[in-house]
Design a protein around this motif. Structure first.
Motif: not given
Length: 374
Positions: A59-64
């Motif tokens: 489950m994707t939480v964040a991208e940076f």
């Protein structure tokens, strides 16, 4: 709506995307060694319960953007971990991929863990304990081209471990790959299914679980999301009960396999017992030269030894020639599929394949070859 990523074996992305779409996933997008998709919490639980091809559902939480350790620490600290990882939950971090500066996954994982526990200490005055083997929350970081993706692993142990197979032969085919290969053949439960070189039974067992509409996740002890703070036990219980109610009790046509090794057939029967299909799937000790077709038509599928795996030093070319003879002489009216990681050996079968699919068995490039037997 959550954003998710299903990790799959290389080469199976398109067929896994198809499976996820059938389970109700939205915005399905195949990528490298995985498939991105979207859906609600019920879908996340359903995919873990029903999907046969993926290893893990993240489950994707964040991208940076992330080039170095400083970017990584700041990016992880920029996420509010308060509700996802409370201090009373144990934690583990896995890291995959790399950038020029972050090229050691152990250091990368440590940096992510430090950023999370530092935030916990600052905001709550206490921190999570690290539990590598069986954590309450497993955080996954993936680095690719100076870009970081943070996710929570909803599956726990890899989904290919169905829970029915402590007994494996020398060269087990992963259950998820077996399911993918069966899917590639276009086999339907109205057709007989037979593996003349069945080993510990993975191909016939996966076929029988499909035919009986058994959710592969029902045999597992625990899913990763069951120890998340927002776990919905009533929803999970309902989905499991629905899956149990949808199971069929009898096969429409024969499914089975044989192997010349008596001990391996005992293992296959033991695996069938654990998966609840022992009274449905037929496993017999028999040499390849003695094999007869169990029905007038059907799908034959096998994963013969190919040197890299088993049987080094034995005359494998003669064995493949025998396999070709058995297919020609005793399986007229059937369609055969053979997985091989050795092109020269595959030629020794002496039949012309009508179709080939490139697939990977672990890191080994293989081909699944189709033979129409008239």
């Amino acid at each position: 709506m959550g954003q998710y990523f299903a990790t799959v074996a290389r080469g199976l992305e398109a067929i896994a995307a198809q499976e996820l779409a059938e389970l109700g996933a939205g915005s399905v997008q195949p990528g490298f060694c995985g498939v991105a998709f979207a859906g609600d919490r019920a879908l996340l639980y359903r995919v873990n319960l029903w999907a046969r091809l993926p290893f893990r559902i993240l489950m994707t939480v964040a991208e940076f953007p992330c080039r170095d350790a400083e970017d990584l620490y700041e990016g992880v600290q920029g996420v509010d971990w308060g509700e996802m990882v409370p201090p009373d939950r144990t934690l583990a971090v896995t890291a995959t991929g790399k950038t020029q500066d972050l090229n050691h996954t152990h250091f990368t994982a440590l940096q992510v863990k430090n950023a999370i526990v530092d935030q916990q200490r600052q905001r709550q005055g206490e921190r999570s304990s690290v539990e590598l083997d069986n954590p309450d929350v497993r955080v996954n970081l993936h680095l690719h081209q100076d870009h970081a993706t943070l996710s929570l692993d909803s599956s726990g142990s890899s989904l290919h471990r169905r829970g029915y197979r402590p007994a494996v032969g020398l060269a087990p085919l992963k259950e998820s790959l077996a399911a993918a290969l069966i899917r590639l053949t276009g086999w339907t439960p109205e057709q007989a299914f037979f593996d003349p070189l069945c080993g510990s039974g993975t191909l016939p067992l996966e076929a029988s679980l499909m035919a009986l509409n058994r959710a592969p996740g029902l045999h597992r002890d625990r899913m990763g999301f069951e120890t998340w703070p927002d776990f919905d036990p009533a929803l999970w219980q309902r989905l499991r009960q629905e899956a149990e109610a949808m199971q069929l009790t009898t096969l429409a046509t024969p499914i089975g396999g044989c192997d010349r090794d008596r001990d391996i057939i005992i293992q296959a029967r033991s695996n069938a017992l654990r998966s609840g299909v022992a009274d449905q799937v037929q496993f017999q000790q028999q040499d390849l030269s003695q094999v007869e077709a169990p029905a007038a038509t059907g799908i034959l599928m096998c994963n013969p030894p190919y040197g890299e795996r088993l049987g080094k030093g034995s005359d494998l070319a003669a064995f493949y020639a025998l396999l070709g003879d058995v297919l020609k002489q005793r399986f007229k009216g059937w369609t055969a599929f053979v997985l091989s990681g050795n092109k020269q050996l595959a030629q020794a079968i002496g039949l012309k394949s009508s179709q080939r699919w490139p697939v990977y068995n672990g890191t080994l490039p293989c081909q699944l070859m189709k033979y129409d037997l008239y």
